[in-house]
Write an enzyme that holds these catalytic residues in place. Sequence first.
Site, PDB file in Angstrom:
ATOM      1  N   GLN A 103       4.294  46.955  -0.273  1.00  0.00           N
ATOM      2  CA  GLN A 103       4.067  47.901   0.824  1.00  0.00           C
ATOM      3  C   GLN A 103       5.359  48.067   1.621  1.00  0.00           C
ATOM      4  OE1 GLN A 103       0.052  46.729   2.854  1.00  0.00           O
ATOM      5  NE2 GLN A 103       0.728  44.990   1.634  1.00  0.00           N
ATOM      6  N   HIS A 121       4.473  52.375  -0.408  1.00  0.00           N
ATOM      7  CA  HIS A 121       4.717  53.122   0.839  1.00  0.00           C
ATOM      8  C   HIS A 121       6.079  53.807   0.849  1.00  0.00           C
ATOM      9  CE1 HIS A 121       1.491  50.583   3.177  1.00  0.00           C
ATOM     10  NE2 HIS A 121       0.985  51.336   2.220  1.00  0.00           N
ATOM     11  N   CYS A 132      13.513  71.994   2.615  1.00  0.00           N
ATOM     12  CA  CYS A 132      13.776  72.350   1.208  1.00  0.00           C
ATOM     13  C   CYS A 132      13.491  71.214   0.244  1.00  0.00           C
ATOM     14  CB  CYS A 132      15.216  72.836   1.036  1.00  0.00           C
ATOM     15  SG  CYS A 132      16.442  71.529   1.173  1.00  0.00           S
ATOM     16  N   CYS A 153      19.974  68.677   6.914  1.00  0.00           N
ATOM     17  CA  CYS A 153      20.316  69.198   5.595  1.00  0.00           C
ATOM     18  C   CYS A 153      21.190  70.448   5.756  1.00  0.00           C
ATOM     19  CB  CYS A 153      18.998  69.549   4.915  1.00  0.00           C
ATOM     20  SG  CYS A 153      19.143  70.315   3.313  1.00  0.00           S
ATOM     21  N   ASN A 218       0.868  32.979   2.816  1.00  0.00           N
ATOM     22  CA  ASN A 218       0.973  33.589   4.151  1.00  0.00           C
ATOM     23  C   ASN A 218       1.113  32.476   5.183  1.00  0.00           C
ATOM     24  OD1 ASN A 218       0.362  35.149   6.635  1.00  0.00           O
ATOM     25  ND2 ASN A 218      -0.310  36.723   5.182  1.00  0.00           N
ATOM     26  N   ALA A 237       7.157  32.544   2.873  1.00  0.00           N
ATOM     27  CA  ALA A 237       7.253  33.094   1.519  1.00  0.00           C
ATOM     28  C   ALA A 237       8.411  32.462   0.726  1.00  0.00           C
ATOM     29  CB  ALA A 237       7.427  34.608   1.598  1.00  0.00           C
TER      30      ALA A 237
HETATM   31  P1  OAD Z   1       1.857  43.030   8.755  1.00  0.00           P
HETATM   32  O1  OAD Z   1       2.923  43.009   9.785  1.00  0.00           O
HETATM   33  O2  OAD Z   1       0.561  43.640   9.101  1.00  0.00           O
HETATM   34  O3  OAD Z   1       1.540  41.513   8.306  1.00  0.00           O
HETATM   35  C1  OAD Z   1       2.555  40.616   7.978  1.00  0.00           C
HETATM   36  C2  OAD Z   1       1.908  39.371   7.398  1.00  0.00           C
HETATM   37  O4  OAD Z   1       2.931  38.484   6.995  1.00  0.00           O
HETATM   38  C3  OAD Z   1       1.025  38.603   8.384  1.00  0.00           C
HETATM   39  O5  OAD Z   1      -0.199  38.258   7.743  1.00  0.00           O
HETATM   40  C4  OAD Z   1       1.850  37.347   8.711  1.00  0.00           C
HETATM   41  O6  OAD Z   1       1.026  36.206   8.947  1.00  0.00           O
HETATM   42  C5  OAD Z   1       2.650  37.166   7.448  1.00  0.00           C
HETATM   43  N1  OAD Z   1       3.970  36.519   7.594  1.00  0.00           N
HETATM   44  C6  OAD Z   1       4.876  36.645   8.604  1.00  0.00           C
HETATM   45  N2  OAD Z   1       6.005  35.971   8.334  1.00  0.00           N
HETATM   46  C7  OAD Z   1       5.823  35.402   7.102  1.00  0.00           C
HETATM   47  C8  OAD Z   1       6.637  34.581   6.251  1.00  0.00           C
HETATM   48  N3  OAD Z   1       7.881  34.225   6.595  1.00  0.00           N
HETATM   49  N4  OAD Z   1       6.127  34.196   5.059  1.00  0.00           N
HETATM   50  C9  OAD Z   1       4.872  34.562   4.694  1.00  0.00           C
HETATM   51  N5  OAD Z   1       4.055  35.324   5.447  1.00  0.00           N
HETATM   52  C10 OAD Z   1       4.520  35.736   6.636  1.00  0.00           C
HETATM   53  O7  OAD Z   1       2.495  43.668   7.440  1.00  0.00           O
HETATM   54  P2  OAD Z   1       1.794  44.398   6.216  1.00  0.00           P
HETATM   55  O8  OAD Z   1       0.542  43.731   5.818  1.00  0.00           O
HETATM   56  O9  OAD Z   1       2.834  44.604   5.191  1.00  0.00           O
HETATM   57  O10 OAD Z   1       2.456  50.746   6.882  1.00  0.00           O
HETATM   58  O11 OAD Z   1       1.437  45.807   6.852  1.00  0.00           O
HETATM   59  C11 OAD Z   1       0.879  46.787   6.047  1.00  0.00           C
HETATM   60  C12 OAD Z   1       1.300  48.140   6.506  1.00  0.00           C
HETATM   61  O12 OAD Z   1       1.013  48.289   7.896  1.00  0.00           O
HETATM   62  C13 OAD Z   1       2.792  48.399   6.445  1.00  0.00           C
HETATM   63  O13 OAD Z   1       3.242  48.786   5.161  1.00  0.00           O
HETATM   64  C14 OAD Z   1       2.978  49.510   7.439  1.00  0.00           C
HETATM   65  C15 OAD Z   1       2.126  48.962   8.538  1.00  0.00           C
HETATM   66  O14 OAD Z   1       1.569  49.851   9.428  1.00  0.00           O
HETATM   67  C16 OAD Z   1       2.922  51.923   7.330  1.00  0.00           C
HETATM   68  O15 OAD Z   1       3.736  51.986   8.227  1.00  0.00           O
HETATM   69  C17 OAD Z   1       2.368  53.109   6.621  1.00  0.00           C
END
Ligand code: OAD
Length: 249
Positions: A103, A121, A132, A153, A218, A237
């Site tokens: 994502q 994404h 364009c 552009c 996580n 991670a």
């Molecule tokens: P989030 O910011 O919602 O979640 C991040 C996750 O990573 C949380 O569950 C944290 O606990 C975990 N986390 C933080 N640091 C970490 C580490 N060092 N190691 C392991 N885990 C860790 O991010 P996403 O789930 O990616 O979309 O969010 C999904 C979507 O929401 C994004 O792609 C974006 C956002 O709105 C758009 O903008 C369209």
Amino acid sequence: MDESDEEIDRAIEAVGSADKIAVLTGAGMSVESGIAPFRGEGGLWEKFDAEEYATINTLHKNPEKSWELFKVQIEEVIDAEPHEGYDALVELEKKGVDEVITQNVDGLHEKAGSSDVLELHGTLLELSCIDCGNGFRTRDHFSDISEGKIPKCECGGIMRPDAALFGEQLDPSVMERSLYAARESDLMLVIGTSAVVQPAASLPSMAKRSGADILEINLDSTPLTQSISDIFLKGKAAKMLSYLVDEFD
Ligand code: OAD
């Protein structure tokens, strides 16, 4: 040996015995590369209201506002480097990882050398003209962006990053390949995602319904942890992924 050592052993065994591994990553994967997540403390949505800044409507009605957000995001990702957890995923290709679904819009999986990355994404590293449709490299327009100017552009249209905004449809072919990878896998690694944004959040349950085990990594538990995760590695991670590959060196 404590409970987490046992979970790590179970994770190593699951990876070792899997034939096809799909990976789903979220913002937590890139935190240790210096990129802020969206939710939680220090998250981007603490500074920017997503419904106000990150929608397709805002881009059309008030692009200056959208670009306030894009500037902050692009400045964070443009020189970011993948950490050892990314390298571990490249190594794990030898153990059956064949698709990395992300994502994230930071290009770090490609930069690390993962060979099959599905950017659900999109990416911040490329731009398109909203009139364009011509494409550009973000880096080539970075000096304007860092000065707070909206890149334009030759046709006069403004550019936008090729990253999905709320209210936009995701690329159907990338979505289809992600669904296929989830369904075909016998193990899915779900790393650093809060699993609350659809449709990505449904991929682990689709994998599970098709018979895959779910290995979640996580810092905190998520809606998946108690419901469908078979193994939960609570931690960062980079470290957790390194444990997995160390075993197969
Ligand atoms: P989030 O910011 O919602 O979640 C991040 C996750 O990573 C949380 O569950 C944290 O606990 C975990 N986390 C933080 N640091 C970490 C580490 N060092 N190691 C392991 N885990 C860790 O991010 P996403 O789930 O990616 O979309 O969010 C999904 C979507 O929401 C994004 O792609 C974006 C956002 O709105 C758009 O903008 C369209």
